[in-house]
Design an enzyme around this catalytic site. Sequence first.
Site, PDB file in Angstrom:
ATOM      1  N   CYS A 115      35.051  49.442  33.213  1.00  0.00           N
ATOM      2  CA  CYS A 115      36.088  50.002  32.325  1.00  0.00           C
ATOM      3  C   CYS A 115      35.517  51.012  31.331  1.00  0.00           C
ATOM      4  CB  CYS A 115      36.798  48.885  31.578  1.00  0.00           C
ATOM      5  SG  CYS A 115      37.656  47.759  32.683  1.00  0.00           S
ATOM      6  N   HIS A 249      40.636  52.554  25.649  1.00  0.00           N
ATOM      7  CA  HIS A 249      40.762  51.901  26.953  1.00  0.00           C
ATOM      8  C   HIS A 249      41.974  50.975  26.893  1.00  0.00           C
ATOM      9  CE1 HIS A 249      40.058  49.819  30.591  1.00  0.00           C
ATOM     10  NE2 HIS A 249      39.590  48.721  30.038  1.00  0.00           N
ATOM     11  N   ASN A 279      45.708  47.725  33.107  1.00  0.00           N
ATOM     12  CA  ASN A 279      44.309  48.144  32.939  1.00  0.00           C
ATOM     13  C   ASN A 279      43.841  48.827  34.225  1.00  0.00           C
ATOM     14  OD1 ASN A 279      41.556  48.372  32.665  1.00  0.00           O
ATOM     15  ND2 ASN A 279      41.218  46.259  32.007  1.00  0.00           N
TER      16      ASN A 279
HETATM   17  N1  ACO Z   1      50.873  33.655  33.358  1.00  0.00           N
HETATM   18  C1  ACO Z   1      51.164  32.500  32.741  1.00  0.00           C
HETATM   19  N2  ACO Z   1      50.223  31.739  32.162  1.00  0.00           N
HETATM   20  C2  ACO Z   1      48.959  32.140  32.241  1.00  0.00           C
HETATM   21  C3  ACO Z   1      48.580  33.336  32.899  1.00  0.00           C
HETATM   22  C4  ACO Z   1      49.605  34.099  33.456  1.00  0.00           C
HETATM   23  N3  ACO Z   1      49.361  35.260  34.094  1.00  0.00           N
HETATM   24  N4  ACO Z   1      47.232  33.477  32.816  1.00  0.00           N
HETATM   25  C5  ACO Z   1      46.783  32.417  32.130  1.00  0.00           C
HETATM   26  N5  ACO Z   1      47.799  31.612  31.791  1.00  0.00           N
HETATM   27  C6  ACO Z   1      47.760  30.353  31.053  1.00  0.00           C
HETATM   28  C7  ACO Z   1      46.420  29.695  31.141  1.00  0.00           C
HETATM   29  O1  ACO Z   1      46.299  28.930  32.308  1.00  0.00           O
HETATM   30  C8  ACO Z   1      46.425  28.858  29.879  1.00  0.00           C
HETATM   31  O2  ACO Z   1      47.163  27.707  30.144  1.00  0.00           O
HETATM   32  P1  ACO Z   1      46.735  26.269  29.522  1.00  0.00           P
HETATM   33  O3  ACO Z   1      46.791  26.468  28.034  1.00  0.00           O
HETATM   34  O4  ACO Z   1      47.746  25.343  30.064  1.00  0.00           O
HETATM   35  O5  ACO Z   1      45.326  26.037  30.009  1.00  0.00           O
HETATM   36  C9  ACO Z   1      47.205  29.702  28.879  1.00  0.00           C
HETATM   37  O6  ACO Z   1      47.941  30.634  29.676  1.00  0.00           O
HETATM   38  C10 ACO Z   1      46.327  30.438  27.901  1.00  0.00           C
HETATM   39  O7  ACO Z   1      45.303  31.130  28.636  1.00  0.00           O
HETATM   40  P2  ACO Z   1      44.186  31.946  27.919  1.00  0.00           P
HETATM   41  O8  ACO Z   1      43.246  32.501  28.917  1.00  0.00           O
HETATM   42  O9  ACO Z   1      43.610  31.115  26.806  1.00  0.00           O
HETATM   43  O10 ACO Z   1      45.065  33.132  27.249  1.00  0.00           O
HETATM   44  P3  ACO Z   1      44.609  34.279  26.298  1.00  0.00           P
HETATM   45  O11 ACO Z   1      45.469  34.299  25.100  1.00  0.00           O
HETATM   46  O12 ACO Z   1      43.120  34.336  26.089  1.00  0.00           O
HETATM   47  O13 ACO Z   1      45.019  35.568  27.158  1.00  0.00           O
HETATM   48  C11 ACO Z   1      43.986  37.315  28.458  1.00  0.00           C
HETATM   49  C12 ACO Z   1      44.372  35.829  28.381  1.00  0.00           C
HETATM   50  C13 ACO Z   1      45.260  38.114  28.435  1.00  0.00           C
HETATM   51  C14 ACO Z   1      43.240  37.551  29.760  1.00  0.00           C
HETATM   52  C15 ACO Z   1      43.113  37.693  27.244  1.00  0.00           C
HETATM   53  O14 ACO Z   1      42.092  36.774  27.072  1.00  0.00           O
HETATM   54  C16 ACO Z   1      42.499  39.088  27.405  1.00  0.00           C
HETATM   55  O15 ACO Z   1      43.185  40.079  27.432  1.00  0.00           O
HETATM   56  N6  ACO Z   1      41.164  39.154  27.434  1.00  0.00           N
HETATM   57  C17 ACO Z   1      40.482  40.429  27.541  1.00  0.00           C
HETATM   58  C18 ACO Z   1      40.518  40.952  28.947  1.00  0.00           C
HETATM   59  C19 ACO Z   1      40.013  42.359  28.972  1.00  0.00           C
HETATM   60  O16 ACO Z   1      40.147  43.107  28.016  1.00  0.00           O
HETATM   61  N7  ACO Z   1      39.408  42.782  30.009  1.00  0.00           N
HETATM   62  C20 ACO Z   1      38.941  44.163  29.956  1.00  0.00           C
HETATM   63  C21 ACO Z   1      37.774  44.356  30.627  1.00  0.00           C
HETATM   64  S1  ACO Z   1      38.107  44.310  32.330  1.00  0.00           S
HETATM   65  C22 ACO Z   1      36.890  45.172  33.123  1.00  0.00           C
HETATM   66  O17 ACO Z   1      35.957  45.645  32.553  1.00  0.00           O
HETATM   67  C23 ACO Z   1      36.912  45.245  34.591  1.00  0.00           C
END
Ligand code: ACO
Length: 326
Positions: A115, A249, A279
Amino acid sequence: MNNSRVLMTAVGSYLPANIVSNEDLSSFVDTDDVWIRRRTGIAQRHIVAEDETTADLAQHAAKKALTNAGLSGGDIDLIVVATTTPDNTFPSTATKLQHAIGAKRAIAFDVQAVCAGFVYALDIAEAMIQSGRGRRALVVGAESFSKLLDWEDRSTCVLFGDGAGAVVLELAENYNDWGILSSVLHSDGAFRDILYVDGGPSSNSLVGHVRMEGKEVFRHAVEKLAAVMDEALAAAQMDATQIDWLVPHQANIRIIDAMQKKMGMASDRVVRTVEQHANTSAASIPLALAVAVDDGRIKNGDVVAMEAIGGGLVWGAALVRFGKPY
Ligand code: ACO
């Protein structure tokens, strides 16, 4: 003193025609529109057709950028394509693009910084132009990231999309406060395990899927992007009040909003495309840049700040006075 500047004179972009909404995803994976919008800001993503490749996307975006610059392939000395999803292990996507646009005399190669690929490619192209390897470059971010997704893993498959963006860089003398004003890059391989693709040519398995510890990536993103933006501002001897546009980004609206607040910028000075594009990895910054130039928000002479982080970890920021003074 070196009076040469590398200007960013034009931009172009391309998105595959096929749009997949959050509702579409919820028909085959356990997710819903409300969760995806609330946690990420994403409403939809563009996904490549069966017979469409990263080089195809790159070609469309590059041709638009060349047209907008009033140039043709034969004018280009250097092509750097940032991608994590090349058509093949080799040859590079850049050489395919070179052939497609008739850039016969260009040096062409790919850069892999996920990214952060676009800010890496920009820095490399600027350095090569400044070292005399040519006067004009195409820097492209292009991804078919959908090919790396595990469509049964709801924690990653909802986050990404496909697309391409391209910019034209041109050497100019005696325009000191134009073009690339500063660029700062960092890497830290200690964080490999929080964001990676399993498998690959030397791992004794086929290329696999994106694996991510989302919360950890989120934490590093906010902290490292704020720090690297401060470094880029210091290197250009500027402060955040001199930035006209933040083009970050586009990974997650919450990361973008956190950066906006840390930098003390007005919300309407931040270009946000994550809702429509999701993304798109290395393509996300040039795609967002193209949207804001095309709709008239970013104007000739505006100062644009860009920042990105990706798997590695790798991250960086660049400040650019967009356009040309002549
Ligand atoms: N739909 C519904 N529920 C979901 C989904 C989904 N798509 N995905 C996860 N959940 C659930 C999980 O299972 C979890 O359930 P639980 O509480 O029963 O265990 C709950 O939602 C919370 O999950 P978290 O992973 O804790 O959610 P979080 O608030 O951290 O959000 C996210 C997840 C959106 C991925 C966030 O952490 C994020 O954006 N992180 C950064 C990612 C990023 O920026 N990547 C960029 C680099 S990518 C690259 O370089 C290739």
